[in-house]
Design a protein around this motif. Structure first.
Motif, short mmCIF file in Angstrom:
data_model
loop_
_atom_site.label_atom_id
_atom_site.label_comp_id
_atom_site.label_asym_id
_atom_site.label_seq_id
_atom_site.Cartn_x
_atom_site.Cartn_y
_atom_site.Cartn_z
N SER A 48 0.84 -1.21 0.00
CA SER A 48 0.00 0.00 0.00
C SER A 48 0.87 1.25 0.00
CB SER A 48 -0.89 0.04 1.24
OG SER A 48 -1.70 -1.09 1.28
N LEU A 75 2.40 1.90 -3.33
CA LEU A 75 1.39 2.48 -4.23
C LEU A 75 1.15 3.95 -3.92
CD1 LEU A 75 -1.05 -0.55 -4.29
CD2 LEU A 75 0.08 0.42 -6.29
N LYS A 95 -0.31 -0.36 -14.13
CA LYS A 95 -1.18 0.04 -13.00
C LYS A 95 -1.27 -1.14 -12.02
CE LYS A 95 -2.26 3.94 -15.05
NZ LYS A 95 -1.16 4.87 -14.85
N THR A 118 -1.78 -3.31 -8.74
CA THR A 118 -2.63 -3.15 -7.56
C THR A 118 -2.00 -3.92 -6.41
OG1 THR A 118 -3.92 -5.13 -8.01
CG2 THR A 118 -4.70 -3.08 -9.03
N SER A 119 -2.46 -3.61 -5.23
CA SER A 119 -1.96 -4.30 -4.05
C SER A 119 -2.28 -5.80 -4.13
CB SER A 119 -2.61 -3.67 -2.81
OG SER A 119 -2.13 -4.26 -1.66
#
Lengths: 65, 204
Positions: free
Chosen positions: B134, B137, B146, B148-149
């Motif tokens: 997190s 990001l 892109k 994502t976690s």
């Protein structure tokens, strides 16, 4: 004291490729082949993903030769 | 044009292995190339080579979460991480092409151990892999990718699953060896590439 808030760093340039990693770390073709075999046998990895990994192995081998 | 590299300045100890693996997987998710001082052997002028590596990287991540006294005697603090942060920070002041990110376990520890950097906002991961993703990001974004976690966690679990094989192949019991580090980077790159190719082919 208020902390200095920064904007997210925007990554420039294209994403790294397996070929680039082979060049940077000077990985031998044998090592690339062994690593690819290990990665493509990851449990739960979809067949299409394993095929992509195999295809990229060939590119990576060319980069290292 | 090649992808930018990230200098990972982190403690090399067994307890830190999960977070170190998370840094490798996380930065590769943004298309960046992880580099670390462990690639440099103990011979020759090590410090000059570390400086050269920092200068060759577009950014550096400095994890200060384990700047503490060693558990075994003599109980001495670990200076390598703050020292390398100092070098990278100084370099970033004179270069527009280098950014420094400071990560820590929690904000309070950071303020106590390095008060000179009061006013700088560290990224606190609480020694948790999910929280580290997190924070990555939060710290960066990519133009093409892109991540994502959730994806980071999935690739992390896949690499973690393959780690015993990678260690056995190198005859090592630690990720903090140059050969294992390189193999982990290659394996994680392959897994990310497969995701990216599939994601592109699924786009209309």
């Amino acid at each position: 004291m208020e902390k200095k808030k920064r904007k997210p760093y925007v990554v420039p340039g294209p994403p790294v490729t397996s070929e680039e990693i082979v060049r940077i770390f000077k990985l031998s073709p044998e090592r690339v082949a062994r690593l690819t075999a290990l990665v493509e046998s990851t449990p739960g990895l979809h067949d299409s993903s394993a095929k992509i990994i195999r295809d990229h192995k060939l590119k990576a081998l060319c980069a290292g030769s | 044009m090649s992808a930018p590299a990230v200098f990972l300045n982190a403690p090399y100890d067994k307890e830190f292995e999960p977070l170190f693996l998370a840094y490798i997987v996380g930065v590769l998710g943004f298309g960046l190339i992880p580099r670390a001082a462990l690639e440099i052997g103990g011979t020759g002028n090590r410090i000059d080579r570390i400086v050269g590596m920092i200068k060759g990287c577009g950014l550096s991540i400095h994890d200060l979460s384990r700047v503490e006294l060693s558990s075994r005697p003599p109980h001495l603090p670990r200076f390598n991480m703050p020292f390398e942060l100092g070098m990278a920070y100084f370099y970033s002041l004179s270069s527009t092409s280098h950014e420094c990110f400071i990560f820590d376990c929690d904000d309070r520890q950071f303020e106590k151990s390095l008060s000179d950097l009061k006013g700088v906002d560290p990224y606190s991961h609480g020694s948790d892999v999910g929280r580290l993703f997190s924070q990555l990001l939060r710290a960066m974004t990519a133009q093409e990718l892109k991540p994502t976690s959730h994806q980071m966690t999935a690739v992390y679990m896949q690499v973690k699953d393959r780690l015993p094989g990678l260690l056995s192949d190198s005859g090592s019991d630690s990720i903090f060896h140059a050969r294992v580090f390189e193999d982990v980077v290659f394996a994680a790159t392959s897994l990310w590439t497969a995701r990216q190719v599939k994601s592109r082919s699924n786009q209309p």
